[in-house]
Write a protein that holds these residues in place. Structure first.
Motif, PDB file in Angstrom:
ATOM      1  N   THR A  56     111.550  77.872  35.059  1.00 42.82           N
ATOM      2  CA  THR A  56     111.167  76.540  35.504  1.00 42.82           C
ATOM      3  C   THR A  56     111.410  76.436  37.003  1.00 42.82           C
ATOM      4  O   THR A  56     112.430  76.908  37.515  1.00 42.82           O
ATOM      5  N   ILE A  57     110.479  75.808  37.717  1.00 38.12           N
ATOM      6  CA  ILE A  57     110.665  75.552  39.140  1.00 38.12           C
ATOM      7  C   ILE A  57     111.845  74.599  39.289  1.00 38.12           C
ATOM      8  O   ILE A  57     111.888  73.550  38.646  1.00 38.12           O
ATOM      9  N   GLN A  58     112.806  74.995  40.125  1.00 38.61           N
ATOM     10  CA  GLN A  58     113.979  74.161  40.345  1.00 38.61           C
ATOM     11  C   GLN A  58     114.277  74.108  41.842  1.00 38.61           C
ATOM     12  O   GLN A  58     113.890  74.998  42.594  1.00 38.61           O
ATOM     13  N   ASP A  59     114.968  73.083  42.251  1.00 38.59           N
ATOM     14  CA  ASP A  59     115.347  72.933  43.646  1.00 38.59           C
ATOM     15  C   ASP A  59     116.671  73.657  43.867  1.00 38.59           C
ATOM     16  O   ASP A  59     117.751  73.085  43.716  1.00 38.59           O
ATOM     17  N   THR A  60     116.565  74.940  44.196  1.00 34.23           N
ATOM     18  CA  THR A  60     117.744  75.756  44.474  1.00 34.23           C
ATOM     19  C   THR A  60     117.600  76.371  45.861  1.00 34.23           C
ATOM     20  O   THR A  60     116.519  76.371  46.453  1.00 34.23           O
ATOM     21  N   GLU A  61     118.670  76.923  46.374  1.00 31.05           N
ATOM     22  CA  GLU A  61     118.619  77.580  47.678  1.00 31.05           C
ATOM     23  C   GLU A  61     117.603  78.723  47.654  1.00 31.05           C
ATOM     24  O   GLU A  61     116.811  78.900  48.588  1.00 31.05           O
ATOM     25  N   PHE A  62     117.589  79.496  46.577  1.00 35.21           N
ATOM     26  CA  PHE A  62     116.636  80.596  46.440  1.00 35.21           C
ATOM     27  C   PHE A  62     115.201  80.076  46.487  1.00 35.21           C
ATOM     28  O   PHE A  62     114.368  80.591  47.224  1.00 35.21           O
ATOM     29  N   ALA A  63     114.917  79.035  45.694  1.00 33.07           N
ATOM     30  CA  ALA A  63     113.557  78.490  45.634  1.00 33.07           C
ATOM     31  C   ALA A  63     113.111  77.960  46.996  1.00 33.07           C
ATOM     32  O   ALA A  63     111.973  78.180  47.416  1.00 33.07           O
ATOM     33  N   ARG A  64     114.005  77.274  47.692  1.00 33.54           N
ATOM     34  CA  ARG A  64     113.642  76.747  49.010  1.00 33.54           C
ATOM     35  C   ARG A  64     113.328  77.873  49.983  1.00 33.54           C
ATOM     36  O   ARG A  64     112.398  77.783  50.780  1.00 33.54           O
ATOM     37  N   ALA A  65     114.071  78.970  49.915  1.00 32.04           N
ATOM     38  CA  ALA A  65     113.820  80.109  50.805  1.00 32.04           C
ATOM     39  C   ALA A  65     112.480  80.775  50.483  1.00 32.04           C
ATOM     40  O   ALA A  65     111.726  81.144  51.380  1.00 32.04           O
ATOM     41  N   VAL A  66     112.162  80.902  49.217  1.00 36.09           N
ATOM     42  CA  VAL A  66     110.915  81.549  48.797  1.00 36.09           C
ATOM     43  C   VAL A  66     109.707  80.671  49.090  1.00 36.09           C
ATOM     44  O   VAL A  66     108.679  81.142  49.574  1.00 36.09           O
ATOM     45  N   ASP A  67     109.819  79.384  48.818  1.00 33.91           N
ATOM     46  CA  ASP A  67     108.672  78.491  48.905  1.00 33.91           C
ATOM     47  C   ASP A  67     108.354  78.026  50.325  1.00 33.91           C
ATOM     48  O   ASP A  67     107.196  77.755  50.637  1.00 33.91           O
ATOM     49  N   GLU A  68     109.350  77.904  51.172  1.00 32.99           N
ATOM     50  CA  GLU A  68     109.162  77.453  52.547  1.00 32.99           C
ATOM     51  C   GLU A  68     108.207  76.267  52.639  1.00 32.99           C
ATOM     52  O   GLU A  68     107.254  76.253  53.415  1.00 32.99           O
ATOM     53  N   GLY A  69     108.422  75.254  51.805  1.00 27.27           N
ATOM     54  CA  GLY A  69     107.629  74.038  51.864  1.00 27.27           C
ATOM     55  C   GLY A  69     106.284  74.099  51.172  1.00 27.27           C
ATOM     56  O   GLY A  69     105.532  73.141  51.181  1.00 27.27           O
ATOM     57  N   ASP A  71     103.736  74.638  47.742  1.00 21.16           N
ATOM     58  CA  ASP A  71     103.756  74.362  46.300  1.00 21.16           C
ATOM     59  C   ASP A  71     104.009  75.678  45.570  1.00 21.16           C
ATOM     60  O   ASP A  71     103.215  76.610  45.691  1.00 21.16           O
ATOM     61  N   PRO A  72     105.093  75.796  44.819  1.00 18.11           N
ATOM     62  CA  PRO A  72     105.433  77.064  44.181  1.00 18.11           C
ATOM     63  C   PRO A  72     104.652  77.366  42.903  1.00 18.11           C
ATOM     64  O   PRO A  72     104.701  78.477  42.399  1.00 18.11           O
ATOM     65  N   ALA A  73     103.936  76.402  42.367  1.00 16.71           N
ATOM     66  CA  ALA A  73     103.222  76.638  41.109  1.00 16.71           C
ATOM     67  C   ALA A  73     101.798  77.111  41.381  1.00 16.71           C
ATOM     68  O   ALA A  73     101.178  76.744  42.366  1.00 16.71           O
ATOM     69  N   TYR A 113      87.891  90.159  32.261  1.00 21.38           N
ATOM     70  CA  TYR A 113      87.628  88.735  32.459  1.00 21.38           C
ATOM     71  C   TYR A 113      88.803  88.135  33.211  1.00 21.38           C
ATOM     72  O   TYR A 113      89.873  88.741  33.318  1.00 21.38           O
ATOM     73  N   VAL A 114      88.590  86.945  33.752  1.00 27.02           N
ATOM     74  CA  VAL A 114      89.621  86.265  34.534  1.00 27.02           C
ATOM     75  C   VAL A 114      89.780  84.846  33.995  1.00 27.02           C
ATOM     76  O   VAL A 114      88.794  84.157  33.738  1.00 27.02           O
ATOM     77  N   ALA A 115      91.033  84.420  33.833  1.00 27.51           N
ATOM     78  CA  ALA A 115      91.337  83.080  33.332  1.00 27.51           C
ATOM     79  C   ALA A 115      92.385  82.433  34.224  1.00 27.51           C
ATOM     80  O   ALA A 115      93.131  83.113  34.928  1.00 27.51           O
ATOM     81  N   ARG A 116      92.420  81.102  34.166  1.00 29.95           N
ATOM     82  CA  ARG A 116      93.446  80.351  34.884  1.00 29.95           C
ATOM     83  C   ARG A 116      94.234  79.546  33.863  1.00 29.95           C
ATOM     84  O   ARG A 116      93.669  78.957  32.949  1.00 29.95           O
ATOM     85  N   ASP A 117      95.566  79.524  34.036  1.00 27.86           N
ATOM     86  CA  ASP A 117      96.385  78.733  33.126  1.00 27.86           C
ATOM     87  C   ASP A 117      96.487  77.298  33.618  1.00 27.86           C
ATOM     88  O   ASP A 117      95.914  76.937  34.644  1.00 27.86           O
ATOM     89  N   PHE A 118      97.219  76.481  32.907  1.00 31.38           N
ATOM     90  CA  PHE A 118      97.270  75.037  33.152  1.00 31.38           C
ATOM     91  C   PHE A 118      97.961  74.657  34.453  1.00 31.38           C
ATOM     92  O   PHE A 118      97.856  73.517  34.891  1.00 31.38           O
ATOM     93  N   GLU A 119      98.666  75.592  35.115  1.00 29.71           N
ATOM     94  CA  GLU A 119      99.284  75.289  36.406  1.00 29.71           C
ATOM     95  C   GLU A 119      98.646  76.071  37.546  1.00 29.71           C
ATOM     96  O   GLU A 119      99.140  76.072  38.659  1.00 29.71           O
TER      97      GLU A 119
END
Length: 136
Positions: A56-69, A71-73, A113-119
């Motif tokens: 699950t996407i969470q607001d952690t130090e790791f996530a902030r460093a990876v996402d750099e502002g 949208d992570p999804a 074939y190529v598909a996209r999921d709900f996010e």
């Protein structure tokens, strides 16, 4: 196994992603570590000899460093080898996958074939096996 590459995808609704990946894409849930509330701390799903990790996407130090502002999804893309892309696409569609490219034979071999999921993550499934091609 040394050298294995295991994609990791983060979702706003990881539980829904796990169900989608199992029902629509044919993965098997190998491990699930629940987080606080209704989050998924870590999950491992297998498909043949491949694996994808989900959380699950969470607001952690790791996530902030990876996402750099950003949208992570919905930013990942994964290719998975399947025996029958045509049948696989039918199952994925029946479970809500958006088919971006219908199954068709490819110039480089096999069908895909190529598909996209709900996010918004993009999944490519095909009968072409890059490992087998390297062995030739």
């Amino acid at each position: 196994m040394a050298g294995s590459i295991i994609p990791t995808l983060r979702y706003r609704d990881a539980h829904r992603a796990l169900a989608f990946m199992q029902e629509a894409l044919g993965f098997d849930l190998a491990m699930l570590v629940e987080g606080q509330g209704s989050t998924v701390e870590h999950a491992q799903l297998v498909h043949g000899t491949g694996m994808v990790m989900v959380s699950t996407i969470q607001d952690t130090e790791f996530a902030r460093a990876v996402d750099e502002g950003r949208d992570p999804a919905g930013r990942g893309m994964v290719y998975i080898v399947v025996d029958d892309p045509y049948a696989h696409a039918q199952t994925a569609r029946a479970h809500g996958a958006e088919i971006l490219m219908e199954p068709e034979e490819q110039d480089y071999g096999g069908a895909a074939y190529v598909a996209r999921d709900f996010e918004g993550n993009v999944w490519s499934f095909g009968s072409y096996d890059p490992w087998a091609a390297l062995a030739d």
